[in-house]
Design an enzyme around this catalytic site. Structure first.
Site, PDB file in Angstrom:
ATOM      1  CD  GLU A  95      -2.706   5.413   7.050  1.00 13.82           C
ATOM      2  OE1 GLU A  95      -2.677   5.465   5.813  1.00 13.82           O
ATOM      3  OE2 GLU A  95      -1.754   4.972   7.735  1.00 13.82           O
ATOM      4  N   GLY A 137       2.929  -1.163   4.279  1.00 11.68           N
ATOM      5  CA  GLY A 137       2.888   0.260   3.938  1.00 11.68           C
ATOM      6  C   GLY A 137       4.273   0.768   3.587  1.00 11.68           C
ATOM      7  N   GLY A 138       4.924   1.396   4.555  1.00 11.78           N
ATOM      8  CA  GLY A 138       6.213   2.056   4.327  1.00 11.78           C
ATOM      9  C   GLY A 138       7.237   1.201   3.589  1.00 11.78           C
ATOM     10  CG  HIS A 178      -5.628   1.788   5.405  1.00 15.84           C
ATOM     11  ND1 HIS A 178      -5.179   2.696   6.340  1.00 15.84           N
ATOM     12  CD2 HIS A 178      -4.575   0.961   5.153  1.00 15.84           C
ATOM     13  CE1 HIS A 178      -3.909   2.428   6.630  1.00 15.84           C
ATOM     14  NE2 HIS A 178      -3.533   1.377   5.922  1.00 15.84           N
ATOM     15  CG  ASN A 201      -1.661   1.254   1.463  1.00 15.53           C
ATOM     16  OD1 ASN A 201      -1.784   2.076   0.554  1.00 15.53           O
ATOM     17  ND2 ASN A 201      -2.187   1.436   2.666  1.00 15.53           N
ATOM     18  CD1 TRP A 202       3.271   1.056  -3.072  1.00 15.15           C
ATOM     19  CD2 TRP A 202       3.347   2.395  -4.871  1.00 15.15           C
ATOM     20  NE1 TRP A 202       3.928   0.380  -4.076  1.00 15.15           N
ATOM     21  CE2 TRP A 202       3.989   1.181  -5.195  1.00 15.15           C
ATOM     22  CE3 TRP A 202       3.264   3.391  -5.847  1.00 15.15           C
ATOM     23  CZ2 TRP A 202       4.560   0.928  -6.441  1.00 15.15           C
ATOM     24  CZ3 TRP A 202       3.818   3.142  -7.099  1.00 15.15           C
ATOM     25  CH2 TRP A 202       4.460   1.925  -7.387  1.00 15.15           C
ATOM     26  CE  LYS A 203       0.368   3.439   4.895  1.00 12.17           C
ATOM     27  NZ  LYS A 203       0.218   3.612   6.317  1.00 12.17           N
ATOM     28  N   GLY A 253       2.863   2.081  10.807  1.00 17.95           N
ATOM     29  CA  GLY A 253       3.861   3.143  10.651  1.00 17.95           C
ATOM     30  C   GLY A 253       4.593   3.505  11.932  1.00 17.95           C
ATOM     31  CD  GLU A 309      -3.171  -2.610   7.447  1.00 14.02           C
ATOM     32  OE1 GLU A 309      -2.133  -2.917   6.848  1.00 14.02           O
ATOM     33  OE2 GLU A 309      -3.735  -1.507   7.307  1.00 14.02           O
ATOM     34  CB  SER A 343       5.550  -1.885  12.031  1.00 14.35           C
ATOM     35  OG  SER A 343       5.168  -0.548  12.311  1.00 14.35           O
TER      36      SER A 343
HETATM   37  C1  PEP Z   1      -0.550   0.153   6.132  1.00  9.28           C
HETATM   38  O1  PEP Z   1      -0.720   1.346   6.042  1.00  9.28           O
HETATM   39  O2  PEP Z   1      -1.363  -0.611   5.598  1.00  9.28           O
HETATM   40  C2  PEP Z   1       0.620  -0.319   6.874  1.00  9.28           C
HETATM   41  C3  PEP Z   1       0.583  -1.531   7.316  1.00  9.28           C
HETATM   42  O3  PEP Z   1       1.647   0.572   7.060  1.00  9.28           O
HETATM   43  P1  PEP Z   1       3.114   0.227   7.633  1.00  9.28           P
HETATM   44  O4  PEP Z   1       3.568  -1.048   7.001  1.00  9.28           O
HETATM   45  O5  PEP Z   1       3.949   1.408   7.211  1.00  9.28           O
HETATM   46  O6  PEP Z   1       2.985   0.099   9.107  1.00  9.28           O
END
Ligand code: PEP
Length: 255
Positions: A100, A234-235, A98, A10-12, A174, A168, A213
């Site tokens: 967010e 994500g990241g 999600h 997920n590039w956000k 993050g 999640e 994470s």
């Molecule tokens: C996400 O936003 O779906 C996520 C899991 O982010 P991260 O891996 O950066 O914690």
């Protein structure tokens, strides 16, 4: 039922045309060079890059997804993007719910279910995200919260081909903090039980991803846990090296 692992990025709200080209071509070439690799890979860029990334991925085994969709397919919804438009870009998945979006855009379960229904109606599979906040976990309510989210936000008529669930924990996204193996196992087995109540026989084929994470250094540990069928990253999905190392770890292959 055997479930093929899914490694989703997920590039956000990240990525411009130039850096996305390098990221996608790097993933395509690494995937092509690894004949033993059997997991499904997916990238979910922002809407602005769907067309370009979709064109780059065409003919490769890496799938394309979006991060959200509207509940309607066309109409007077300024700034929104429909599932039909996402499908038109060559995508096969759409993330909905999600955290967010649940928190930043006040999206409740009923809206998320309507988005998931919209995704399924045009032939996209929905990745429905659930996860508890830190206060909810501290209050011992994590299982209850994720089950309620799941029950109220999965689409009607979901099947293993059209539904993926992503657990999640909000506090792990993050943050660099991760749940213990026991905590992940407890939630994933709860989600599986909950899916059985909702979908009957279909439940055993639905993939449940862990997200929050995930890094090359911890991916293998998550992936070995029962009922963890892949991860939503994500990241770390913004780096070819890290995302590919996570993908390899999911298969027990050396980086
Ligand atoms: C996400 O936003 O779906 C996520 C899991 O982010 P991260 O891996 O950066 O914690």
């Amino acid at each position: 039922m055997a479930r093929r692992k899914l490694i989703a990025g997920n590039w956000k709200m990240n990525g411009l045309r130039t850096d996305s080209a390098a990221l996608v071509s790097g993933l395509i070439s690494r995937r092509a060079a690894e004949s033993d690799f059997d997991a499904e890979m997916l990238v979910c860029p922002p809407f602005t890059l769907l067309d370009r990334v979709g064109q780059s991925l065409a003919g490769s085994p890496i799938a394309l997804g979006a991060q959200d969709c509207h509940i309607e397919q066309t109409g007077a919804f300024t700034g929104d993007v429909s599932a039909a438009m996402i499908k038109d870009m060559g995508a096969s998945y759409c993330i909905v719910g999600h955290s967010e979006r649940r928190s930043g855009h006040h999206e409740a379960n009923a809206l998320i279910r309507a988005k998931a229904d919209a995704a399924l109606s045009v032939g996209l599979a929905a990745i429905v995200c659930v996860g508890e906040s830190e206060p909810e976990r501290r209050a011992g309510k994590a299982c209850e919260v994720v089950c309620a989210q799941l029950s109220n936000s999965i689409p009607g008529g979901a099947s293993p081909d059209t539904l993926v669930v992503a657990y999640e924990p909000i506090w792990a996204i993050g943050s660099g903090r991760i749940p213990t193996a026991d905590e992940v196992v407890e939630i994933h087995s709860t989600l599986r039980r909950c899916l059985h109540g909702l979908l009957g026989g279909h439940a055993s084929g639905v993939r449940i991803l862990y997200g929050g994470s995930v890094k090359p250094s911890n991916a293998r540990e998550f992936m070995l846990l029962p009922d963890v069928d892949g991860c939503l990253v994500g990241g770390a999905s913004l780096s070819v090296d890290d995302f590919w190392a996570i993908a390899l770890a999911s298969q027990g292959l050396p980086a």
